[in-house]
Design an enzyme around this catalytic site. Sequence first.
Site, PDB file in Angstrom:
ATOM      1  N   ASP A 125     -13.418  36.056  39.561  1.00  0.00           N
ATOM      2  CA  ASP A 125     -13.457  37.520  39.474  1.00  0.00           C
ATOM      3  C   ASP A 125     -14.005  38.118  40.763  1.00  0.00           C
ATOM      4  O   ASP A 125     -14.744  37.460  41.493  1.00  0.00           O
ATOM      5  CB  ASP A 125     -14.440  37.984  38.378  1.00  0.00           C
ATOM      6  CG  ASP A 125     -14.126  37.408  37.031  1.00  0.00           C
ATOM      7  OD1 ASP A 125     -12.958  37.146  36.773  1.00  0.00           O
ATOM      8  OD2 ASP A 125     -15.089  37.233  36.248  1.00  0.00           O
TER       9      ASP A 125
HETATM   10  N1  URA Z   1     -15.528  32.750  34.364  1.00  0.00           N
HETATM   11  C1  URA Z   1     -15.703  34.068  34.587  1.00  0.00           C
HETATM   12  O1  URA Z   1     -16.108  34.794  33.685  1.00  0.00           O
HETATM   13  N2  URA Z   1     -15.428  34.542  35.802  1.00  0.00           N
HETATM   14  C2  URA Z   1     -14.994  33.790  36.824  1.00  0.00           C
HETATM   15  O2  URA Z   1     -14.771  34.294  37.920  1.00  0.00           O
HETATM   16  C3  URA Z   1     -14.817  32.415  36.582  1.00  0.00           C
HETATM   17  C4  URA Z   1     -15.094  31.917  35.341  1.00  0.00           C
END
Ligand code: URA
Length: 236
Positions: free
Chosen positions: A104
């Site tokens: 993310d």
């Molecule tokens: N899980 C998440 O919530 N975000 C990420 O970027 C990777 C795994």
Amino acid sequence: MKQRLQKLIAAAGLASRRKAEGWIADGRVTVNGQVAELGVQADPERDRILVDGRPLPPAEEPVCVLLYKPVGYVTSRRDPQGRPVVTELLGKVRARLFPIGRLDLNTEGLLLLTNDGDLAWRLSHPSHEVSKTYLVRLQGSLSPQARQQLENGVQLEDGLTASAKVARVRQAGSHTWLELSIHEGRNRQVRRMCEAVGCPVSRLKRIRYAFLDLGGLRPGQHRRLSRDEVARLKDL
Ligand code: URA
């Protein structure tokens, strides 16, 4: 040598194998003037392979890079909203690299990028169960029940998660730090799992991917994986 078309398209760095299969199914690929069907094999040295009417570029040298993605970068080659993207951080690496999976915008840490469609396909396939470990900072404390839930599997909108490993739990003031290892790759999975057990995530960093870790890299830095490391990833 004849090989499946999706493998050749992936080796040319145009797309992952799975995406190339979609292109073939959509009739966008021809071999010697005939629209190819899924399952067709071709020899790139003898056959004329066109994607959308353009010849397949020669296979690039396969490259795989391990990047320490900083917070605030989009895991993509391009962002319609004009935000910074991870491929901007690769400096002198000339190959067209695609991220394997995604982190993310607000997650930092270990991200692999490659032009090797075969490698990307192997690592992204759910059946391969590559372990990924995250350093997580939670708001509040983690009760023994919440920990057990994370370990057993959490019911999310898209179904029950597989069991996860929780380690190195440490309370620091109003926060809790822990390491969470999962082997699925659902969208925002760690954030959603923690939220579902009542503990919102306030920081998230991927620290390990299979046998790889960030080593001495700092945010924004990267290194090329060795042939040996790529071979080990393919063998997982
Ligand atoms: N899980 C998440 O919530 N975000 C990420 O970027 C990777 C795994």
